[in-house]
Design a protein around this motif. Structure first.
Motif, PDB file in Angstrom:
ATOM      1  N   SER A   1      -4.151   1.551   2.892  1.00 28.46           N
ATOM      2  CA  SER A   1      -4.532   2.898   2.491  1.00 28.46           C
ATOM      3  C   SER A   1      -5.143   3.631   3.681  1.00 28.46           C
ATOM      4  O   SER A   1      -5.474   3.007   4.699  1.00 28.46           O
ATOM      5  CB  SER A   1      -5.525   2.845   1.323  1.00 28.46           C
ATOM      6  N   PRO A   2      -5.296   4.970   3.585  1.00 28.64           N
ATOM      7  CA  PRO A   2      -5.854   5.723   4.712  1.00 28.64           C
ATOM      8  C   PRO A   2      -7.268   5.285   5.055  1.00 28.64           C
ATOM      9  O   PRO A   2      -8.025   4.801   4.201  1.00 28.64           O
ATOM     10  CB  PRO A   2      -5.826   7.173   4.212  1.00 28.64           C
ATOM     11  N   GLY A   3      -7.630   5.453   6.308  1.00 26.97           N
ATOM     12  CA  GLY A   3      -8.980   5.127   6.735  1.00 26.97           C
ATOM     13  C   GLY A   3      -9.999   6.078   6.131  1.00 26.97           C
ATOM     14  O   GLY A   3      -9.689   7.207   5.751  1.00 26.97           O
ATOM     15  N   LEU A   4     -11.230   5.631   6.038  1.00 23.37           N
ATOM     16  CA  LEU A   4     -12.311   6.424   5.456  1.00 23.37           C
ATOM     17  C   LEU A   4     -13.091   7.136   6.559  1.00 23.37           C
ATOM     18  O   LEU A   4     -13.022   6.771   7.737  1.00 23.37           O
ATOM     19  CB  LEU A   4     -13.245   5.514   4.656  1.00 23.37           C
TER      20      LEU A   4
ATOM     21  N   VAL B   1      -3.172  10.230  11.226  1.00 23.45           N
ATOM     22  CA  VAL B   1      -3.871   9.502  10.164  1.00 23.45           C
ATOM     23  C   VAL B   1      -3.835   8.009  10.438  1.00 23.45           C
ATOM     24  O   VAL B   1      -2.768   7.424  10.640  1.00 23.45           O
ATOM     25  CB  VAL B   1      -3.224   9.807   8.790  1.00 23.45           C
ATOM     26  N   ASP B   2      -5.008   7.395  10.439  1.00 28.39           N
ATOM     27  CA  ASP B   2      -5.104   5.940  10.578  1.00 28.39           C
ATOM     28  C   ASP B   2      -5.001   5.296   9.200  1.00 28.39           C
ATOM     29  O   ASP B   2      -5.526   5.808   8.203  1.00 28.39           O
ATOM     30  CB  ASP B   2      -6.429   5.544  11.220  1.00 28.39           C
ATOM     31  N   MET B   3      -4.323   4.157   9.135  1.00 26.86           N
ATOM     32  CA  MET B   3      -4.169   3.395   7.900  1.00 26.86           C
ATOM     33  C   MET B   3      -4.883   2.049   8.064  1.00 26.86           C
ATOM     34  O   MET B   3      -4.897   1.464   9.156  1.00 26.86           O
ATOM     35  CB  MET B   3      -2.700   3.171   7.586  1.00 26.86           C
ATOM     36  N   VAL B   4      -5.446   1.570   6.965  1.00 21.49           N
ATOM     37  CA  VAL B   4      -6.231   0.331   6.992  1.00 21.49           C
ATOM     38  C   VAL B   4      -5.595  -0.695   6.070  1.00 21.49           C
ATOM     39  O   VAL B   4      -5.253  -0.385   4.912  1.00 21.49           O
ATOM     40  CB  VAL B   4      -7.691   0.586   6.567  1.00 21.49           C
ATOM     41  N   ALA B   5      -5.436  -1.913   6.569  1.00 20.78           N
ATOM     42  CA  ALA B   5      -4.890  -3.019   5.777  1.00 20.78           C
ATOM     43  C   ALA B   5      -6.030  -3.896   5.268  1.00 20.78           C
ATOM     44  O   ALA B   5      -6.856  -4.371   6.054  1.00 20.78           O
ATOM     45  CB  ALA B   5      -3.921  -3.840   6.621  1.00 20.78           C
ATOM     46  N   TYR B   6      -6.068  -4.101   3.930  1.00 23.75           N
ATOM     47  CA  TYR B   6      -7.104  -4.909   3.280  1.00 23.75           C
ATOM     48  C   TYR B   6      -6.484  -6.192   2.742  1.00 23.75           C
ATOM     49  O   TYR B   6      -5.455  -6.159   2.058  1.00 23.75           O
ATOM     50  CB  TYR B   6      -7.743  -4.143   2.123  1.00 23.75           C
ATOM     51  N   GLU B   7      -7.124  -7.293   3.034  1.00 24.59           N
ATOM     52  CA  GLU B   7      -6.676  -8.584   2.507  1.00 24.59           C
ATOM     53  C   GLU B   7      -7.422  -8.892   1.209  1.00 24.59           C
ATOM     54  O   GLU B   7      -8.632  -8.739   1.130  1.00 24.59           O
ATOM     55  CB  GLU B   7      -6.965  -9.688   3.527  1.00 24.59           C
ATOM     56  N   GLY B   8      -6.667  -9.295   0.174  1.00 32.58           N
ATOM     57  CA  GLY B   8      -7.296  -9.774  -1.055  1.00 32.58           C
ATOM     58  C   GLY B   8      -7.647  -8.720  -2.071  1.00 32.58           C
ATOM     59  O   GLY B   8      -8.254  -9.047  -3.096  1.00 32.58           O
TER      60      GLY B   8
END
Length: 1499
Positions: A1153-1156, A1468-1475
């Motif tokens: 999702s997009p970075g905060l 736009v930076d996107m962030v990958a979250y594990e779990g």
């Protein structure tokens, strides 16, 4: 009958005894003794364990009598030149003259005494003493005159070094001082030993009062006037002093021990003597010794008693064969304290919790019994067998142990239970709520035949009948009068014994009659009072009016003799005493009591666990039954969860688990609360708070945090500045906090000094004192020594003490202070050693103490729980060394940012490792905290260090103490320890685990019911009880009840489960390896990266709103995302088949999702907030002074861009938490640092948190974002600043364009007025906001523009929500969860469970664009959790679209960040979250995808 005085017992020490601390205890010397027959008890505590640990029940056989065997006594030859040592006085084994005598016991040898001489002299002396007391107490006019007292002959020389020091008992904080007799004089074999205590000349005026029998004495005792005992004691003291007068010979007879040679029962009863050797007589001495004086037990015997599990039969055999001496009967108060101290010391030394100690006391089976534990505990009470200690400890810790008198309702319940269940005492016990043995004894001794019992005074006929029965059952049958079988059979012969205050009838009657037989007058009042009648009688006979003087006389005689004995012994122990007379102070007993009190250890009162009503109970409070709850009890490090009910009654947890119906039937006005499976926990305990001394809102008149009067001030007390009107109390209770330790500040080495544990509930009395939990023994200056409670003290070291010097100055101040305290302690110990040895002339009459240093003296005695403010290793090491130098424990280190780096150092603290009270993620705000880590709690827990999460309120709002535990759990602390860190662990560290921090029967009724599992993010209390009184929801003060909705939207079962959290093992190891400063830079990847097992992908749409680009409904449908050069080229299930060789990152059901974005803190403008050299420095303030001419600008507008710093640890930590964008300004809302805010705060900058420097591509997103100003009232503490009216006037002038536009100030304010750049106003107060809204209208009307005004902070914005929405003004709530630090913030809207709405909900419903900000740089990393929390407490009023706007869209819009308008999404930076997703506790960031920089950063 003659009362015989015994000969001198060589080497025995009998110190003075405080008459207020008797009971007497009796010892069995190595004397032949008949085996006793014992009734088999039905309760498990009566099982005896032999040396192999097996339970045996045997019938004892009669031992064969050898009529031809004669007792042989050997004389002891005394060498007058040889020193007498305590070891020499052990029982001597006599060699048998014949082989057939082998193995048979004999009487210990004594010097031969002519019975006739002894009897006559002893008769005279003892009768004279008793007659004197009787004469004085009955009103005889002639007092004892010391002129009639004949001095003893000579005093022996005595070397105190000859008395060996006892073994050090490590659990006793009070050092042992020897109490000894002098060396006994040499006596030729045929010489007559001294036999008189006080020689009684024939001229004594009361000689006619001599009694010929104990029966006569009993009659005389009935008429005693005990009001005259004081005069008798003084007279006897004078007589004792005269008796110690020195004569030329220099030799004095050794004092006679307090005790008597018992005479046979036949002598008392007037029967003919039996043939020598046909009967065995017991010989016991009266034990009036203080702890540590049992030197007459040989080391072999001491080891045997403490390590071998011997049943009664084997002990009896050893008494006969080996001369074993051991104690029987009730444990004394001193022994109770010794056992308690031994258990606590064992717990501390082994690093165990109280629950682990209970596991040792109650193992799952006898096979698991820890013999080493029991041996060490038994060593604390010499002469007690290990089996006796085992049963005693298990009894007093029994969960159903309840003390106190039985009520009539309990008797009725017991009677009914026996009717229903028969004599199944374990089942009866569960129904009645008392131990099985207590139920059995109560029923047998009080319920049965109650109606036929005889009361009243004894008649002479009854006494004669008692004597007849005793004689027939013992003496005439050739049996010992002390045989236990006699008292059991006495019941069948018409004698029903009773007990006194619930003691077993058999034991009372046995002891009373034994003392009547063997000690004559000494305990006759017991029988005289009617506790062992020949007919059925109740226990109230003992309390008859005629019996009371006799009991008091018993104590008076014992203490008087003890004082005389100690005084006599003391004169022989020092040269100066050879020419002095000891004058015993009139307050000697008070002094001795105070000395005994020095050895006492703090803890709950003896009757605490049997209490029926809490001392904090408010009359009229309903009983509460909480049904169907999941109960976190706090037991066993928080690992015990019970499902069932909880009964709260009279301020106490009465039952937990299954509450029997009959218990509910006994209480009235029950309020029933159905938890419906909700979690219930103990009330939270905040171990570090400044509630009441740094009150909210902060005002100068209520600031009582630190003292400016010096570095070391242990005499100050935080309670003396405690403000009960602090607004924080209600807010904190709304977070589930029910108890807190109110600490003074850390500006002093020992600052406000003494801290206090308080309950947050305001009492009916309304005073600060009434809120204190268990006020310590010094709270009101009372000198009562009835019970000792824990005291609490705050110490500090490190940076905060700079005003008093550097670290070396601080430690010298601490060492100097403790040295003063040590001097006083040693003086007290020396004084008590002399006083207890009778050296009153040397000791003096005044106990050495210092009102100024008494708190530190108590620290050295181990009675104070110290909370030590310390951060760095150097400071921790200093305090550890200090604790060892002066030998005192530290309860807890606070803040302790580097403690996790040195757990082994903490374990070297004197007394054992302290707990560590810490923040979860609040670090790097000053140099000391720079190496703080989110992994610290887990590292310390792995090392066995108790972990506590704290608030340091108001640094962190105490309402969110549980959030600290949630974050600790998120970063690896196990769930049970995380919850324990805010409940049971701080309660144990504070010494109050018997009351708070646990849910168990007998604890205080401090209970919280939650809307979800407490470790779930946003968990909110539904109800809070303190002392059983409902506090949350807040009771309505009007007639209109208010219903507060809590937990809406959390109905799914997943909310009641412990949340899953990521695995941080790799990061934790790195942190340890780099000593708290692991590299935070990411690995850059420019080639293809594949993210597999992706569940969701969110992207920004053309309008800037976030939309779902991919979503897998099941785990099997999880897809992949391919990234090349920072751009997503493929997403979905099909991407897996097209993937070629590349790095693969498994997200395990995670998301992209997009970075905060974060706003509101000085992120990127400083490295360490408290170190000016690591930041921008102090800018010029145009409202505070003249701006330098070189700036040539009236407002001195500055640009944050010019001060920007990259790769600060706070920025990189935020980046690794998914915060890719930050907007920072030079505006600083003042807090408590003593500096005011700048009205004109300059221009903010937007930048990427993960960039290396400003020249890197994409590092600066927008060099000028908005114009910032601050409008508010003066700083609450410094009282300086610009008036609000002045600020508004200046702002009007600037916005009207009256400042030239060729200067920075005029230029940017004109752009703000025209709406080119946002005008962000830091404002909290609704009245000031209203003024600004009016000013906005004026400006817009004047220049015809549309201003982009934003309120930041905005605590009271809800009061103007409609007006703000109508004006088109945006709001940034900063912080997301408000707190009334200042007066301008006091009218906040706190949200559930205090109000239904929050400010956020209120504003959104009025169409206001709202963003969330933070105050400090370290908080930026938690932005995603702040957003989730805000949504959760809205009770479903914020939908997913609004949530995404709150997270990704609103803040950039409000601050004018143009990136959101980029339709190509190139920036736009996107962030990958594990779990999991971005807002789940189960997820962590593993990568950032940056299309602007054409790279992927992997973590």
């Amino acid at each position: 009958m003659s009362i015989i005085t015994p000969p001198t017992n060589l080497g025995q020490q009998i110190p003075p005894v405080d008459s207020t601390t008797l009971p007497f205890q009796f010892q069995d010397p190595a004397v032949p003794k008949k085996k006793k027959k014992k009734r088999r008890r039905e309760d498990e505590h009566d099982a005896e364990v032999d040396g192999a640990g097996e339970v045996k029940q045997k019938k004892k056989k009669k031992k064969r009598r050898h009529a031809e065997e004669e007792a042989v006594e050997e004389e002891i030859a005394i060498d007058p030149s040889a020193p007498v040592r305590l070891a020499d006085t052990a029982p001597v084994k006599q060699k048998k003259s014949k082989r057939k005598d082998k193995g048979k016991e004999r009487e210990p040898a004594h010097p031969e005494i002519d019975p006739a001489l002894t009897s006559s002299d002893s008769q005279a002396s003892t009768t004279a003493l008793i007659s004197a007391i009787v004469a004085a107490a009955t009103g005889t006019p002639d007092p004892i005159s010391t002129e009639h007292i004949q001095p003893p002959s000579m005093i022996p020389q005595f070397d105190p070094n000859m008395v060996p020091h006892p073994l050090q008992q490590h659990f006793m904080p009070y050092p042992f001082m020897p109490y000894g007799y002098g060396t006994p004089p040499y006596m030729p074999p045929n010489a007559m030993p001294p036999s008189t205590l006080f020689p009684a000349p024939a001229s004594l005026p009361f000689s006619e009062l001599a009694f010929g029998s104990n029966e006569d004495v009993l009659r005389a005792l009935q008429a005693l006037d005990m009001s005259k005992i004081t005069n008798v004691l003084k007279t006897l003291g004078d007589a004792a002093a005269a008796a110690n007068e020195v004569h030329e010979s220099g030799i004095q007879s050794a004092p006679t021990p307090v005790g008597q040679i018992p005479v046979a029962s036949g002598a008392i009863l007037g029967l003919a003597s039996e043939a020598q050797g046909t009967a065995t007589h017991h010989r016991r001495t009266l034990d009036m010794s203080l702890p540590g004086t049992e030197h007459h037990t040989s080391p072999d015997h001491a080891y045997l008693l403490a390590n071998k599990w011997l049943n009664a039969g084997k002990l009896a055999e050893l008494v006969k064969s080996e001369g074993l001496i051991y104690k029987k009967g009730k444990f004394s108060a001193i022994e109770e304290q010794q056992l308690k101290a031994a258990i606590e010391n064992y717990r501390i030394m082994k690093g165990l919790t109280e629950h682990q100690i209970l596991d040792l006391i109650y193992p799952k089976s006898e096979k698991n019994r820890d013999n080493a534990f029991w041996s060490e505990i038994t060593a604390a009470v010499p002469q007690r067998p290990i089996i006796a200690v085992y049963h005693h400890i298990r009894r007093i810790h029994h969960p159903l142990r309840r003390q106190g008198n039985w009520s009539s309702s309990e008797d009725a319940l017991l009677k009914q239970a026996v009717t229903d269940l028969g004599q199944q005492w374990e089942k009866v016990s569960l129904r009645v709520g008392r131990m099985s043995a207590d139920c059995r004894d109560r029923y047998r001794n009080h319920i049965v035949n109650r109606d036929v019992r005889v009361t009243g005074a004894w008649s002479k006929a009854e006494e004669e009948e008692l004597t007849r029965i005793v004689t027939e059952m013992t003496v005439k049958q050739g049996k010992d009068i002390d045989n236990d079988v006699f008292w059991g059979r006495a019941h069948t012969d018409g004698i029903e014994t009773d007990d006194y205050e619930e003691r077993h009838a058999v034991a009372v009657c046995t002891n009373a009659w034994y003392m009547y037989e063997n000690h004559g007058l000494l305990l006759l009042p017991t029988i005289m009072a009617g506790s062992c009648p020949p007919k059925p009688r109740p226990s109230t006979a003992l309390l008859s009016s005629k019996s009371i003087p006799a009991l008091v006389l018993l104590l008076a005689i014992g203490s008087t003799l003890a004082i005389w004995a100690s005084g006599s012994a003391a004169f022989s122990s020092r040269p100066r005493a050879l020419n002095s007379v000891q004058n015993v102070p009139i307050n000697s007993q008070e002094i001795l009591a105070q000395c005994l009190y020095l050895r006492a250890t703090p803890g709950p009162s003896r009757d605490f666990h049997s209490r029926e009503v809490s001392d904090r109970y408010e009359p009229g409070t309903n009983t509460t039954l909480i049904k169907n709850a999941a109960i976190f009890t706090g037991e066993r490090n928080g690992s015990v969860v019970t499902y069932g009910n909880i009964l709260l009654d009279k301020g106490i947890v009465k039952n937990i688990g299954k509450v029997p119906r009959y218990i509910l039937d006994r209480v009235a006005n029950v309020t029933v609360v159905d938890a419906k499976g909700a979690w219930v926990t103990p009330g939270l305990v905040d171990l570090h708070s400044h509630l009441g001394v740094l009150s909210a809102p902060v005002l100068a008149g209520a600031y009582d945090l630190n003292s400016a009067r010096g570095s070391v001030l242990p005499w100050l007390r935080s309670i003396d500045g405690f403000n009960t009107h602090d607004d924080s109390f209600e807010l904190s209770m709304a977070g589930g906090v029910t108890s807190a330790q109110v600490l003074p500040g850390s500006g002093n080495a020992i600052g406000g000094g003494q801290a206090f544990m308080i309950k947050l509930r305001k009492t009916a009395e309304g005073s600060p004192s009434s809120m204190v939990i268990e006020p310590p023994h010094t709270f009101t200056g009372s000198k009562s020594h009835s019970e000792i409670r824990w005291r609490h003290l705050k110490q500090a070291c490190g940076e905060n003490l700079r005003v008093h010097g550097n670290r070396m100055d601080t430690m010298w101040a601490l060492r100097s202070a403790y040295n003063e305290a040590r001097k006083i302690k040693l003086a007290q110990d020396a004084f008590c050693a002399k006083a207890e040895a009778g050296l009153w002339e040397s000791a003096g009459s005044h106990f050495p103490e210092s009102f100024k240093w008494e708190a530190l003296v108590d620290v050295l005695r181990g009675r104070v729980k110290i909370s030590n403010h310390c951060y760095e290793v150097v400071d921790l090491d200093d305090i550890v060394r200090l604790s060892n130098e002066f030998q005192f424990p530290i309860a807890s280190f606070h803040h302790a940012s580097e403690a996790w780096l040195v757990p082994e150092l903490l374990k070297k603290t004197w007394g054992g490792a302290p707990g560590v009270a810490m923040f979860a993620t609040n670090h790097r705000y000053k140099r000391e905290s720079y190496r703080g880590s989110e992994f610290a709690s887990r590292v310390l827990a792995d090392a066995g260090i108790p972990v506590v999460m704290k608030s340091d309120h108001p640094v962190i709002n105490s309402r969110y103490l549980l959030y600290e535990a949630q974050q600790a759990h998120y970063f690896g602390l196990p769930g049970n320890l995380s919850l324990a860190a805010v409940t049971s662990t701080p309660a144990m560290i504070a010494g109050l685990s018997h009351r708070i921090g646990f849910l168990r029967e007998g604890a205080d009724a401090d209970v919280v019911m939650w809307d979800s599992h407490p470790l779930q993010l946003g968990a909110t209390p539904v109800k809070v009880w303190i002392d059983g009184i409902l506090q949350i929801p807040v009771p309505s003060k009007t007639d209109k009840p208010t219903k507060i909705v809590v937990g809406k939207g959390k109905e799914d079962e997943e909310w009641r489960e412990v949340p899953d959290v990521p695995n941080w093992d790799k990061e934790r190891k790195e942190a340890i390896k780099w000593e708290g400063l692991p590299p935070l830079k990411s690995k850059h990847k420019n080639d293809k990266i594949i993210f597999s097992n992706v569940k969701t992908v969110l992207t920004r749409g053309p309008d800037g709103d976030v939309q779902t680009a991919f979503s897998a409904k099941t785990e099997e449908e999880a897809g992949a995302v391919i990234v090349e050069k920072g751009k997503i080229t493929c997403m979905g299930v099909a991407c897996l088949s097209s993937a070629d060789a590349a790095d693969v990152v498994d997200l395990h059901g995670g998301s992209i999702s997009p970075g905060l974005m974060t706003y509101g803190s000085p992120l990127g403008l400083e490295e360490i907030a408290g170190e000016p050299s690591t930041g921008d420095g102090k800018p010029y303030d145009a409202f505070a002074g003249n701006v330098p001419n070189i700036l040539d600008d009236s407002g001195a507008i500055l640009r944050a861009m010019d001060a920007l710093m990259f790769e600060t640890r706070n920025a990189l930590t935020a980046y690794r938490s998914g915060i890719t964008l930050a907007t920072s300004s030079l505006a600083k809302a003042y807090y408590l640092d003593g500096t005011g805010a700048h009205v004109i705060s300059g221009l903010s900058v937007a930048f990427r948190t993960g960039s290396a420097h400003a020249m890197e591509r994409g590092a600066i997103v927008q060099d000028i974002a908005a114009l910032h100003i601050h409008v508010g009232r003066p700083h609450p503490l410094i009282g300086e600043g610009v008036s609000v009216s002045t600020q508004i006037a200046a702002l009007r002038r600037l916005l009207f364009g009256w400042e030239t536009r060729d200067r920075e100030t005029g230029h940017w304010f004109r752009k703000a007025a025209e709406g080119v750049v946002p005008l962000v106003v830091e404002v909290e107060n609704a009245d000031i906001m209203a003024t600004l809204l009016i000013l906005k209208i004026e400006v817009e009307d004047r220049i015809g523009s549309r201003m982009r005004m934003v309120f930041s902070g905005a605590s009271e914005a809800h009061l103007l929500a409609k007006e703000i929405g109508d004006a088109g003004v945006g709001v940034i709530l900063r912080p997301a969860r408000p707190f009334p630090v200042t007066w301008d913030q006091r009218r906040l809207l706190p949200g559930p469970p205090l109000t239904n709405d929050t400010t956020l909900v209120n504003l959104l419903e009025r169409g206001v664009t709202v963003g969330l900000g933070v105050r400090d740089a370290w908080e930026a990393r938690n932005t995603r959790f702040d957003i989730q929390w805000a949504v959760l407490e809205s009770n479903g009023k914020i939908d997913q679209r609004q949530m995404h706007q709150l997270a990704y869209t609103n803040l950039p819009k409000l601050l004018g960040i143009r990136e959101i308008d980029d339709e190509s999404q190139e920036t736009v930076d996107m962030v990958a979250y594990e779990g999991g997703g971005a807002f789940d506790l189960s997820s962590k960031v593993v990568a950032v995808i940056s299309s602007e920089r054409q790279t992927v950063d992997l973590f």
